[in-house]
Design an enzyme around this catalytic site. Structure first.
Site, PDB file in Angstrom:
ATOM      1  N   ARG A 115      -5.063  81.596-111.404  1.00 14.43           N
ATOM      2  CA  ARG A 115      -5.069  80.939-111.026  1.00 14.43           C
ATOM      3  C   ARG A 115      -3.546  80.461-111.352  1.00 14.43           C
ATOM      4  O   ARG A 115      -3.843  80.112-112.315  1.00 14.43           O
ATOM      5  CB  ARG A 115      -5.729  79.604-109.452  1.00 14.43           C
ATOM      6  CG  ARG A 115      -5.962  78.784-110.415  1.00 14.43           C
ATOM      7  CD  ARG A 115      -6.869  77.968-109.472  1.00 14.43           C
ATOM      8  NE  ARG A 115      -6.991  76.367-109.326  1.00 14.43           N
ATOM      9  CZ  ARG A 115      -7.452  75.387-109.147  1.00 14.43           C
ATOM     10  NH1 ARG A 115      -8.408  76.052-108.512  1.00 14.43           N
ATOM     11  NH2 ARG A 115      -7.854  74.316-109.157  1.00 14.43           N
ATOM     12  N   ASN A 153      -2.487  74.500-102.682  1.00 11.91           N
ATOM     13  CA  ASN A 153      -3.791  73.893-103.318  1.00 11.91           C
ATOM     14  C   ASN A 153      -3.639  73.385-104.451  1.00 11.91           C
ATOM     15  O   ASN A 153      -3.253  74.129-105.955  1.00 11.91           O
ATOM     16  CB  ASN A 153      -5.299  75.431-103.482  1.00 11.91           C
ATOM     17  CG  ASN A 153      -6.443  75.072-103.625  1.00 11.91           C
ATOM     18  OD1 ASN A 153      -6.653  73.996-103.190  1.00 11.91           O
ATOM     19  ND2 ASN A 153      -6.145  74.808-106.249  1.00 11.91           N
ATOM     20  N   GLU A 154      -3.904  72.639-104.604  1.00 11.20           N
ATOM     21  CA  GLU A 154      -3.379  71.201-105.305  1.00 11.20           C
ATOM     22  C   GLU A 154      -2.687  72.002-106.505  1.00 11.20           C
ATOM     23  O   GLU A 154      -2.811  71.703-107.724  1.00 11.20           O
ATOM     24  CB  GLU A 154      -4.620  71.840-106.718  1.00 11.20           C
ATOM     25  CG  GLU A 154      -5.794  71.014-105.753  1.00 11.20           C
ATOM     26  CD  GLU A 154      -7.232  71.822-106.728  1.00 11.20           C
ATOM     27  OE1 GLU A 154      -7.840  70.325-105.930  1.00 11.20           O
ATOM     28  OE2 GLU A 154      -7.356  71.753-107.968  1.00 11.20           O
ATOM     29  N   GLU A 307     -11.503  67.983-100.688  1.00 13.49           N
ATOM     30  CA  GLU A 307     -12.625  68.072-101.884  1.00 13.49           C
ATOM     31  C   GLU A 307     -12.893  67.443-102.363  1.00 13.49           C
ATOM     32  O   GLU A 307     -12.895  66.191-102.708  1.00 13.49           O
ATOM     33  CB  GLU A 307     -11.260  69.378-102.475  1.00 13.49           C
ATOM     34  CG  GLU A 307     -10.869  70.138-102.196  1.00 13.49           C
ATOM     35  CD  GLU A 307     -10.822  71.618-103.271  1.00 13.49           C
ATOM     36  OE1 GLU A 307     -11.613  70.773-104.135  1.00 13.49           O
ATOM     37  OE2 GLU A 307     -10.291  72.040-102.989  1.00 13.49           O
ATOM     38  N   GLU A 355     -15.277  80.384-111.281  1.00 13.53           N
ATOM     39  CA  GLU A 355     -15.796  79.369-110.699  1.00 13.53           C
ATOM     40  C   GLU A 355     -17.463  79.430-110.008  1.00 13.53           C
ATOM     41  O   GLU A 355     -17.817  78.818-109.379  1.00 13.53           O
ATOM     42  CB  GLU A 355     -15.280  78.294-109.691  1.00 13.53           C
ATOM     43  CG  GLU A 355     -13.439  78.291-110.030  1.00 13.53           C
ATOM     44  CD  GLU A 355     -13.148  77.341-109.190  1.00 13.53           C
ATOM     45  OE1 GLU A 355     -12.831  75.600-109.215  1.00 13.53           O
ATOM     46  OE2 GLU A 355     -12.691  77.277-108.584  1.00 13.53           O
ATOM     47  N   HIS A 358     -19.463  76.124-109.920  1.00 10.37           N
ATOM     48  CA  HIS A 358     -18.846  75.063-108.981  1.00 10.37           C
ATOM     49  C   HIS A 358     -20.014  74.702-108.267  1.00 10.37           C
ATOM     50  O   HIS A 358     -19.892  76.234-107.396  1.00 10.37           O
ATOM     51  CB  HIS A 358     -17.529  74.992-108.578  1.00 10.37           C
ATOM     52  CG  HIS A 358     -16.656  74.363-108.106  1.00 10.37           C
ATOM     53  ND1 HIS A 358     -17.035  73.182-106.909  1.00 10.37           N
ATOM     54  CD2 HIS A 358     -15.410  73.383-108.453  1.00 10.37           C
ATOM     55  CE1 HIS A 358     -16.525  72.645-107.010  1.00 10.37           C
ATOM     56  NE2 HIS A 358     -15.576  72.510-107.400  1.00 10.37           N
TER      57      HIS A 358
END
Length: 661
Positions: A115, A153-154, A307, A355, A358
């Site tokens: 990503r 995202n982030e 999150e 992930e 995760h």
């Protein structure tokens, strides 16, 4: 539309998380519907990493699968936080626009396969991001399931490519106006670095020796602004078609280099992600640190935990699990400090991909598991706390936090590589947390008059405006603690002349630092009050301040180490070394007493966290979290929203949310 309007739409606080149904098939979706109801999920984030499905080839969108899932969630009573998928461009994009791939400082061009494979300064990337944001908003902008827009995202990926260099030069022209001003700001008379044309100016790429510190800090400032601009382009494209609030999930970790104060001002709702780096009390303190920071960024507005992990603790090079009960304790830790809910990454643990391991609300083991039982318990608890929506947290203490000071300590050529930005900031917050005191974070240039105590742990760079603001704060009656190596440079990274820190702050502190003396890695010094310092020491003279502790040996023997100055109607304290944790905690306790700051609930033992949320109509709620292994009697039993009855004690590891009197 604000976070409060989100809770109005949801009928209470938010509970849920990222949902990736595209990874599964119809039988799993049916199970998801039933298990989400069981867990009291009312908000799901969709589409975060779905660009390749939403736009399988450039300019051709396929929303049919997303239509079906939004309708399914809506029918199941779950609202949608719809994301733009721009954090993960699909392979077709990077093959069509290889110039949009990020380049590292050493010149390595990255490729797709993970990503964040993009340069945010790339025109092709920015155009594609705007297009898909607009297409999503046009289709779903007024959908009844839609509660919130989630851009990207982030954010935080930087790039050193030629497109970034061109954008950097545009930014520098706007900031400095001329090459002469740039040369002056960067001090290019040193090392023959003077620029005679804008084309000569590059990002601080890999070079032979130290990079120019002014260039380094300006590059961070440029990227902070560029990231905000990229967000705002998508936000504005969405607003053309939708009136729902727009946010992005800020990462507050040590490794991100954003101007969070400026970014937060552009968000309709401040939202953040949080993953602790320890278990037990350290993990709980970590939760409080980032929750207080998120609330402070929101500036009095509600905010939302976007999150967290059900069992994710980043411990160096490994990811360890959380302790039993932490799903509830950590969720309530955020809600106590102002969050309008508790969301997770992700709903169902992935069976494949980067992930896979995760943690998630529904683990690989399925619903018959400790994790899912704790998730269900937490969902029931959050559902019981709807009356807290819109209430506020009021702090009497502030910690000063400035991204410019953080960037300054990343420059080459500093006297010590151990001058860290976050460790003193986190240490100050931990000392307050241990004392049972809730803290805000504030910028040095903010209005500080409402705080009884302000602590400046790590402001190596301090602007003239910030220094004057701190002087006025003390003069007006505030108590200020300034810690070592503060105000050594101005906002151009130019050293302060005539002694440190900046002159207005020296006046408030009644001291002048003449010389810094970093300590060796294993060196520990003793002060006259038997406290101990590490990392740093300074030779300073008092100019009106009284010496409260002195160095006891070495070349600094008998010279001031800790001082206090009565200035105006306030007090300015200065600490010229980094104290051991216990000694620092004792100093903070002394300052709290001097400033008249009491714990939230004074009669609770150590290890029991207490935070109060206040409603505008005068109602109060005390959120209590017991981090000890002992039952704790409550001095004033009250109605507990979590159990629906009067609470007389907190069980080991237990929680309560008490209506105040």
């Amino acid at each position: 539309m604000t976070a409060r309007s989100i809770t109005d739409r949801l009928g209470g606080l938010a509970f849920g998380g990222d949902y990736n149904p595209e990874q599964w098939d119809e039988p799993v979706w049916k199970e998801d519907d039933e298990l989400m109801r069981r867990a009291r999920v009312n908000l799901a984030t969709l589409g975060v990493f779905s660009w390749a499905l939403l736009e399988p080839e450039e300019g051709r969108y396929d929303f049919t699968w997303l239509d079906a899932h939004i309708e399914r969630l809506h029918a199941n009573g779950v609202a949608v936080d719809l994301s733009t998928p721009t954090a993960s461009p699909p392979p077709w994009f990077t093959l069509a626009h290889p110039e949009a791939l990020a380049v590292t400082a050493d010149g390595t061009r990255l490729v797709h396969g993970s990503r964040d494979t993009y340069c945010l300064a790339s025109p092709a990337y920015r155009s594609a991001a705007r297009r898909i944001a607009s297409a999503l908003a046009e289709r779903y902008g007024d959908h009844p399931a839609l509660a919130l827009w989630h851009v990207h995202n982030e954010y935080g990926t930087l790039c050193w490519c030629d497109q970034a260099a061109a954008a950097f030069r545009v930014w520098l022209r706007a900031r400095h106006g001329s090459l002469d001003a740039l040369n002056e700001a960067w001090g290019t008379a040193f090392w023959s670095q003077r620029y005679t044309s804008w084309e000569q100016v590059l990002p601080p790429r890999a070079t032979q020796y130290h990079k120019n510190p002014g260039q380094t800090v300006d590059f961070h400032r440029f990227w902070a602004d560029e990231i905000i601009a990229a967000y705002c382009e998508q936000r504005d494209a969405i607003r053309e078609h939708s009136d729902r609030p727009v946010t992005t999930n800020l990462m507050l970790g040590y490794y991100l280099r954003l101007d969070l104060w400026a970014f937060a001002r552009e968000l309709d709702v401040v939202s953040s992600d949080q993953y602790p780096d320890a278990n037990g009390l350290d993990g709980a303190a970590h939760v409080a640190f980032y929750a207080d920071r998120s609330r402070s960024l929101a500036g009095g507005r509600p905010w939302l935990l976007m999150e967290q992990g059900t069992s994710t603790v980043y411990d160096g090079d490994q990811v360890i699990g959380k302790e039993p009960g932490d799903v509830l304790r950590h969720s309530l830790g955020h809600i106590a400090r102002g969050s309008e809910g508790a969301l997770f990454f992700q709903w169902r643990q992935s069976r494949a991909g980067a992930e896979t391991w995760h943690s998630a609300m529904l683990p690989h083991a399925g619903p018959d598991s400790r994790i899912f039982r704790e998730v269900t318990q937490t969902g029931e608890a959050v559902a019981a706390l709807g009356e807290l929506a819109g209430s506020a947290v009021i702090a009497q203490v502030a910690l000063l936090d400035d991204p410019n000071a953080m960037w300054a300590l990343e420059a080459d050529g500093l006297p010590s590589s151990r001058l860290d930005y976050h460790a003193p900031l986190a240490g100050a917050h931990r000392a307050l947390w241990d004392a049972g005191v809730t803290a805000d974070f504030a910028h040095p240039e903010h209005d500080l008059s409402r705080y009884r105590l302000v602590i400046a742990p790590s402001l190596f760079l301090l602007s003239d405006k910030g220094a004057e603001n701190l002087r006025r704060y003390v003069e007006g009656g505030g108590t200020l603690l300034v810690q070592h190596a503060t105000g050594y440079v101005d906002d151009r990274m130019h050293a302060r002349l005539g002694g440190y820190p900046a002159a207005p702050l020296r006046e408030a502190l009644g001291i002048r630092v003449e010389e810094h003396r970093p300590l060796r890695t294993d060196e520990r010094i003793t002060l006259s009050d038997s406290s101990h310092g590490t990392v740093w020491s300074e030779s300073l003279r008092t100019e009106g301040a009284e010496t409260l502790a002195a160095y006891s040996h070495g070349m600094l023997a008998d010279s001031p180490a800790l001082t206090r100055h009565r200035f105006g109607t306030g007090q300015g304290w200065y600490l010229s070394t980094r104290l051991d944790d216990a000694d620092y905690g004792a100093l903070v306790g002394r300052l709290l007493k001097e400033a008249g700051v009491e714990p939230e609930l004074p009669d609770l033992p150590a290890g029991v966290e207490a935070v109060t949320r206040h409603a505008a109509d005068g109602r109060r709620w005390h959120v209590l979290i017991n981090h000890t292994e002992d039952a704790v009697p409550l001095p004033d039993p009250a109605h507990d929203l979590l159990t629906g009855r009067a609470a007389h004690d907190l069980p080991p590891g237990g929680c309560a949310v008490l209506r105040g009197h």
